[in-house]
Design an enzyme around this catalytic site. Sequence first.
Site, mmCIF file in Angstrom:
data_model
loop_
_atom_site.group_PDB
_atom_site.id
_atom_site.type_symbol
_atom_site.label_atom_id
_atom_site.label_comp_id
_atom_site.label_asym_id
_atom_site.label_seq_id
_atom_site.Cartn_x
_atom_site.Cartn_y
_atom_site.Cartn_z
ATOM 1 N N LYS A 38 -17.690 -5.971 -1.411
ATOM 2 C CA LYS A 38 -19.055 -6.077 -0.909
ATOM 3 C C LYS A 38 -19.684 -7.462 -1.083
ATOM 4 C CE LYS A 38 -19.682 -2.129 0.964
ATOM 5 N NZ LYS A 38 -20.121 -2.001 2.353
ATOM 6 N N SER A 259 -11.999 4.829 -4.450
ATOM 7 C CA SER A 259 -11.705 4.684 -3.017
ATOM 8 C C SER A 259 -10.419 3.895 -2.812
ATOM 9 C CB SER A 259 -12.875 4.032 -2.279
ATOM 10 O OG SER A 259 -13.084 2.727 -2.758
HETATM 11 C C1 PLP Z 1 -15.986 1.478 -3.829
HETATM 12 C C2 PLP Z 1 -16.169 1.419 -2.358
HETATM 13 N N1 PLP Z 1 -15.181 1.823 -1.567
HETATM 14 C C3 PLP Z 1 -15.287 1.815 -0.228
HETATM 15 C C4 PLP Z 1 -16.430 1.381 0.392
HETATM 16 C C5 PLP Z 1 -16.500 1.420 1.889
HETATM 17 O O1 PLP Z 1 -16.593 0.158 2.501
HETATM 18 P P1 PLP Z 1 -17.406 -0.050 3.832
HETATM 19 O O2 PLP Z 1 -18.863 0.117 3.511
HETATM 20 O O3 PLP Z 1 -17.112 -1.445 4.259
HETATM 21 O O4 PLP Z 1 -16.962 0.963 4.828
HETATM 22 C C6 PLP Z 1 -17.486 0.950 -0.393
HETATM 23 C C7 PLP Z 1 -18.740 0.543 0.201
HETATM 24 O O5 PLP Z 1 -19.755 0.431 -0.449
HETATM 25 C C8 PLP Z 1 -17.360 0.962 -1.799
HETATM 26 O O6 PLP Z 1 -18.361 0.566 -2.608
#
Ligand code: PLP
Length: 326
Positions: A38, A259
């Site tokens: 991010k 994630s």
């Molecule tokens: C830990 C984590 N994984 C995945 C994502 C997903 O990414 P995106 O917002 O670019 O789809 C985020 C987004 O905040 C995140 O903080």
Amino acid sequence: MKESILDAVGTPLVSVRSPEGATVAAKVEAFNPGGSAKDRPALAMVEAAEEAGELEPGDRIVEPTSGNTGIGLAVVAAARGYDCTIVMPESKSPERRRLMAAYGADLELVSGEMESARERADRLTEADEDAVQLGQFENPANAEAHYRTTAEEILDQVEGREVDALVAGVGTGGTITGTASRLLEAFPDMTVVAVEPEENPVLSTGESGDDDYQGMGPGFVSDLLDTDLLDEVETVALADAEAECRRLAREEGILVGQSAGAASVASYRVAERIAAPDLDCPEGPEDWRETAATDGGAERGRDDCPLVVTVFPDSGERYLSTGLFE
Ligand SMILES: Cc1ncc(COP(=O)(O)O)c(C=O)c1O
């Protein structure tokens, strides 16, 4: 020497456990200054707002976020001299709160999930004429950041190999939309696979549910997500993602969050589907380099060896208090 910590955004692409006849490689985004993917959209959204004259010295950045965008914005606000208020569901990990506070950001915790955080952030922005909301779920600079940086880094880091599939978790959709758009220009046949919580499968079923992932699976389809780019959707249960986080830490020395664990599980599945065990594929990057240098790769079918690229969005340190690694 870098002029600013913000010039240090950028991460390695690391080969991880892969089935025979395929390679899975992950962008380990914890290497960014604020510790997650991010940092990229946070910087890009601030720069876009500055260029548009919407953000000026003395202004306050207000943003609803499940955490990592807040930390990224807190880093950028500190380095660029803005005030910053982050509105976050209280269910998110305490590490996230402490990190934002450490960077000098103000924190508003709300009960409920992201919808409540968005409503509260809107009210705060309306009440303060110096407050600017960057709107990560709608802001094109979010996806553009991944188009310009994440994807460009991947193109450089694959060292001439073709990418057969991109696998990425979806929150705002910025990562997958931006990265896939750029990589598809270079590899038009690449398969794009979104990852979402099995407990909250909005993309695969249209129905939202309750899940305990932090960052992935917002429970709605974000405006920023270009669903036309998606070829497939993989769902991963939180328990499987967390088990994979423990495996990655203990067997590979890669400490990542939930994630990323889900992205790793999904990438392995995709790699198994497209693996070519009959090809004598070079094993590690060194072997690849050698093969390319000696026979251009053609003899061993180098160009046919499947490569899956994925994104590990943040570090496992951000989840220690949740018991994830116990
Ligand atoms: C830990 C984590 N994984 C995945 C994502 C997903 O990414 P995106 O917002 O670019 O789809 C985020 C987004 O905040 C995140 O903080």
